[in-house]
Design a protein around this motif. Structure first.
Motif, mmCIF file in Angstrom:
data_model
loop_
_atom_site.group_PDB
_atom_site.id
_atom_site.type_symbol
_atom_site.label_atom_id
_atom_site.label_comp_id
_atom_site.label_asym_id
_atom_site.label_seq_id
_atom_site.Cartn_x
_atom_site.Cartn_y
_atom_site.Cartn_z
ATOM 1 N N ALA A 36 0.813 -1.212 0.000
ATOM 2 C CA ALA A 36 0.000 0.000 0.000
ATOM 3 C C ALA A 36 0.851 1.268 0.000
ATOM 4 O O ALA A 36 0.556 2.214 -0.706
ATOM 5 N N VAL A 37 1.891 1.316 0.777
ATOM 6 C CA VAL A 37 2.686 2.536 0.941
ATOM 7 C C VAL A 37 4.123 2.193 1.307
ATOM 8 O O VAL A 37 4.432 1.035 1.570
ATOM 9 N N GLY A 38 4.969 3.210 1.386
ATOM 10 C CA GLY A 38 6.376 3.006 1.727
ATOM 11 C C GLY A 38 6.608 2.904 3.218
ATOM 12 O O GLY A 38 7.018 3.875 3.845
ATOM 13 N N PHE B 66 6.578 0.675 10.640
ATOM 14 C CA PHE B 66 7.336 1.909 10.837
ATOM 15 C C PHE B 66 7.231 2.787 9.603
ATOM 16 O O PHE B 66 7.303 2.291 8.473
ATOM 17 N N GLY B 67 7.098 4.097 9.807
ATOM 18 C CA GLY B 67 7.100 5.030 8.683
ATOM 19 C C GLY B 67 6.674 6.405 9.118
ATOM 20 O O GLY B 67 6.522 6.681 10.314
ATOM 21 N N ASP B 68 6.458 7.272 8.122
ATOM 22 C CA ASP B 68 5.937 8.586 8.487
ATOM 23 C C ASP B 68 4.455 8.423 8.811
ATOM 24 O O ASP B 68 3.825 7.422 8.454
ATOM 25 N N THR B 69 3.905 9.403 9.507
ATOM 26 C CA THR B 69 2.534 9.282 10.030
ATOM 27 C C THR B 69 1.525 8.980 8.927
ATOM 28 O O THR B 69 0.695 8.078 9.071
ATOM 29 N N ALA B 70 1.592 9.708 7.822
ATOM 30 C CA ALA B 70 0.624 9.500 6.738
ATOM 31 C C ALA B 70 0.730 8.093 6.158
ATOM 32 O O ALA B 70 -0.289 7.445 5.897
ATOM 33 N N GLU C 63 -0.664 5.548 8.723
ATOM 34 C CA GLU C 63 -2.130 5.648 8.758
ATOM 35 C C GLU C 63 -2.750 5.010 7.521
ATOM 36 O O GLU C 63 -3.751 4.292 7.620
ATOM 37 N N ASP C 64 -2.166 5.261 6.343
ATOM 38 C CA ASP C 64 -2.683 4.660 5.108
ATOM 39 C C ASP C 64 -2.580 3.137 5.143
ATOM 40 O O ASP C 64 -3.504 2.436 4.726
ATOM 41 N N ILE D 109 -5.325 -2.126 5.707
ATOM 42 C CA ILE D 109 -5.463 -3.412 6.411
ATOM 43 C C ILE D 109 -6.885 -3.558 6.941
ATOM 44 O O ILE D 109 -7.536 -4.589 6.753
ATOM 45 N N LYS D 110 -7.392 -2.511 7.604
ATOM 46 C CA LYS D 110 -8.771 -2.545 8.145
ATOM 47 C C LYS D 110 -9.785 -2.746 7.023
ATOM 48 O O LYS D 110 -10.709 -3.544 7.155
ATOM 49 N N LEU D 111 -9.626 -1.996 5.936
ATOM 50 C CA LEU D 111 -10.557 -2.066 4.815
ATOM 51 C C LEU D 111 -10.628 -3.474 4.242
ATOM 52 O O LEU D 111 -11.714 -4.029 4.059
ATOM 53 N N GLU D 112 -9.471 -4.065 3.986
ATOM 54 C CA GLU D 112 -9.468 -5.403 3.394
ATOM 55 C C GLU D 112 -9.972 -6.458 4.369
ATOM 56 O O GLU D 112 -10.598 -7.425 3.961
#
Length: 101
Positions: free
Chosen positions: A55-57, A77-81, A84-85, A90-93
């Motif tokens: 989904a994201v980096g 671990f990552g930046d906040t955005a 959160e994404d 994960i929740k959506l799927e």
């Protein structure tokens, strides 16, 4: 499945996670200003890790522990955005039943 986020984690929190992570890497991933925590059954956590990384980096690590119910904990671990994404995906799927057969 249980999901939480820690925004701006303290150094002590990062230290706890780094001591307990399953990989041999000892460096905190770059751009870590948030940590997502996801706990659940092994099969759910493998799928959740895959979803998060696609989904994201973010960097996903398994966190060692001793849970009598054989629950697994992931730290994302990552930046906040980005964290959160990843958690949102994960929740959506999970809600859409994409994990279940």
């Amino acid at each position: 499945m249980d999901i939480r986020i820690i925004k701006s984690p303290s150094q002590g929190t990062i230290d706890i996670l780094m001591r307990r992570k399953g990989s041999l890497k000892s460096v905190v991933p770059e751009n870590t200003d948030a940590v997502g925590l996801v706990q659940g059954k092994m099969i759910e956590m493998v799928v959740a890790a895959d979803i998060a990384e696609k989904a994201v980096g973010v960097t996903v690590e398994d966190i060692r522990g001793s849970c009598p119910q054989n629950m697994i904990l992931l730290a994302i671990f990552g930046d906040t955005a980005a964290v959160e994404d990843a958690l949102k995906q994960i929740k959506l799927e999970a809600e859409q039943g994409k994990y279940k057969c």
